[in-house]
Design a protein around this motif. Sequence first.
Motif, mmCIF file in Angstrom:
data_model
loop_
_atom_site.group_PDB
_atom_site.id
_atom_site.type_symbol
_atom_site.label_atom_id
_atom_site.label_comp_id
_atom_site.label_asym_id
_atom_site.label_seq_id
_atom_site.Cartn_x
_atom_site.Cartn_y
_atom_site.Cartn_z
ATOM 1 N N THR A 48 55.361 68.062 21.451
ATOM 2 C CA THR A 48 54.148 68.759 21.032
ATOM 3 C C THR A 48 53.656 68.226 19.690
ATOM 4 O O THR A 48 54.377 67.512 18.991
ATOM 5 N N ASP A 49 52.446 68.589 19.350
ATOM 6 C CA ASP A 49 51.891 68.220 18.050
ATOM 7 C C ASP A 49 52.645 68.949 16.939
ATOM 8 O O ASP A 49 53.153 70.057 17.144
ATOM 9 N N ASN A 50 52.677 68.345 15.777
ATOM 10 C CA ASN A 50 53.399 68.909 14.631
ATOM 11 C C ASN A 50 53.010 70.362 14.357
ATOM 12 O O ASN A 50 53.865 71.205 14.086
ATOM 13 N N GLU A 51 51.722 70.642 14.401
ATOM 14 C CA GLU A 51 51.258 71.980 14.040
ATOM 15 C C GLU A 51 51.542 73.036 15.106
ATOM 16 O O GLU A 51 51.344 74.229 14.863
ATOM 17 N N ARG A 52 52.035 72.643 16.274
ATOM 18 C CA ARG A 52 52.327 73.605 17.349
ATOM 19 C C ARG A 52 53.816 73.898 17.494
ATOM 20 O O ARG A 52 54.207 74.711 18.335
ATOM 21 N N VAL A 53 54.657 73.266 16.681
ATOM 22 C CA VAL A 53 56.105 73.445 16.787
ATOM 23 C C VAL A 53 56.508 74.899 16.573
ATOM 24 O O VAL A 53 57.320 75.451 17.322
ATOM 25 N N ASP A 54 55.949 75.543 15.560
ATOM 26 C CA ASP A 54 56.305 76.936 15.280
ATOM 27 C C ASP A 54 55.956 77.858 16.448
ATOM 28 O O ASP A 54 56.685 78.813 16.734
ATOM 29 N N ASP A 55 54.859 77.573 17.147
ATOM 30 C CA ASP A 55 54.478 78.355 18.317
ATOM 31 C C ASP A 55 55.510 78.194 19.431
ATOM 32 O O ASP A 55 55.908 79.168 20.078
ATOM 33 N N VAL A 56 55.951 76.964 19.658
ATOM 34 C CA VAL A 56 56.969 76.701 20.681
ATOM 35 C C VAL A 56 58.249 77.468 20.349
ATOM 36 O O VAL A 56 58.833 78.140 21.204
ATOM 37 N N ILE A 57 58.682 77.389 19.099
ATOM 38 C CA ILE A 57 59.915 78.060 18.697
ATOM 39 C C ILE A 57 59.769 79.576 18.823
ATOM 40 O O ILE A 57 60.705 80.264 19.255
ATOM 41 N N GLU A 58 58.616 80.110 18.516
ATOM 42 C CA GLU A 58 58.388 81.557 18.639
ATOM 43 C C GLU A 58 58.478 81.999 20.095
ATOM 44 O O GLU A 58 59.051 83.049 20.402
ATOM 45 N N ILE A 59 57.936 81.220 21.010
ATOM 46 C CA ILE A 59 58.030 81.535 22.446
ATOM 47 C C ILE A 59 59.491 81.552 22.878
ATOM 48 O O ILE A 59 59.949 82.468 23.564
ATOM 49 N N ILE A 60 60.237 80.536 22.474
ATOM 50 C CA ILE A 60 61.657 80.456 22.835
ATOM 51 C C ILE A 60 62.414 81.641 22.256
ATOM 52 O O ILE A 60 63.238 82.267 22.929
ATOM 53 N N LYS A 61 62.114 81.979 21.013
ATOM 54 C CA LYS A 61 62.787 83.100 20.336
ATOM 55 C C LYS A 61 62.534 84.417 21.067
ATOM 56 O O LYS A 61 63.445 85.227 21.245
ATOM 57 N N LYS A 62 61.293 84.647 21.499
ATOM 58 C CA LYS A 62 60.949 85.898 22.184
ATOM 59 C C LYS A 62 61.630 86.023 23.538
ATOM 60 O O LYS A 62 61.889 87.134 24.003
ATOM 61 N N CYS A 63 61.906 84.897 24.179
ATOM 62 C CA CYS A 63 62.461 84.914 25.537
ATOM 63 C C CYS A 63 63.978 84.744 25.588
ATOM 64 O O CYS A 63 64.572 84.863 26.646
ATOM 65 N N SER A 64 64.597 84.458 24.473
ATOM 66 C CA SER A 64 66.039 84.179 24.445
ATOM 67 C C SER A 64 66.758 85.272 23.666
ATOM 68 O O SER A 64 66.822 85.222 22.450
ATOM 69 N N ARG A 65 67.279 86.229 24.375
ATOM 70 C CA ARG A 65 67.922 87.332 23.666
ATOM 71 C C ARG A 65 69.429 87.118 23.551
ATOM 72 O O ARG A 65 70.056 86.539 24.430
ATOM 73 N N ARG A 66 69.965 87.581 22.450
ATOM 74 C CA ARG A 66 71.411 87.528 22.240
ATOM 75 C C ARG A 66 72.028 88.765 22.868
ATOM 76 O O ARG A 66 71.447 89.833 22.861
ATOM 77 N N ARG A 67 73.186 88.596 23.436
ATOM 78 C CA ARG A 67 73.910 89.696 24.054
ATOM 79 C C ARG A 67 75.400 89.463 23.915
ATOM 80 O O ARG A 67 75.810 88.397 23.475
ATOM 81 N N LYS A 68 76.185 90.436 24.291
ATOM 82 C CA LYS A 68 77.639 90.301 24.225
ATOM 83 C C LYS A 68 78.177 90.200 25.643
ATOM 84 O O LYS A 68 77.634 90.791 26.568
ATOM 85 N N GLN A 69 79.242 89.418 25.778
ATOM 86 C CA GLN A 69 79.852 89.216 27.083
ATOM 87 C C GLN A 69 81.357 89.319 26.898
ATOM 88 O O GLN A 69 81.900 88.892 25.871
#
Length: 108
Positions: A48-69
């Motif tokens: 992606t373009d440099n200025e869109r990296v933070d958006d990509v990371i935010e999407i990943i962060k919202k969809c990747s939850r931490r849990r215990k196993q």
Amino acid sequence: MKLVYAVVNNDDSHSVSSSLTKAGYSATKLASTGGFLMSGNTTFLICTDNERVDDVIEIIKKCSRRRKQYVPASNMSGIEMQAASFPLEVPVGGATVFVTDIERFEKV
């Protein structure tokens, strides 16, 4: 241009993939295995373009939850166990993200 590598738990893979697609990003998905629990992960490669990296990371962060196993203590090599019959609670999920510079990117 930047290349974002995101290592995501398999449980979150579909959510990350569909959210990235809805936001207009294309990603390559690779099957991968974690070293600690030897469990399945998905590694996404997103250019992606440099200025869109933070958006990509935010999407990943919202969809990747931490849990215990819970895992059997016998699976934990290299760790001293007092009572090997009891399962251990370990954190899983979330995402590990790497961002690198890209000199050239082409879709052919």
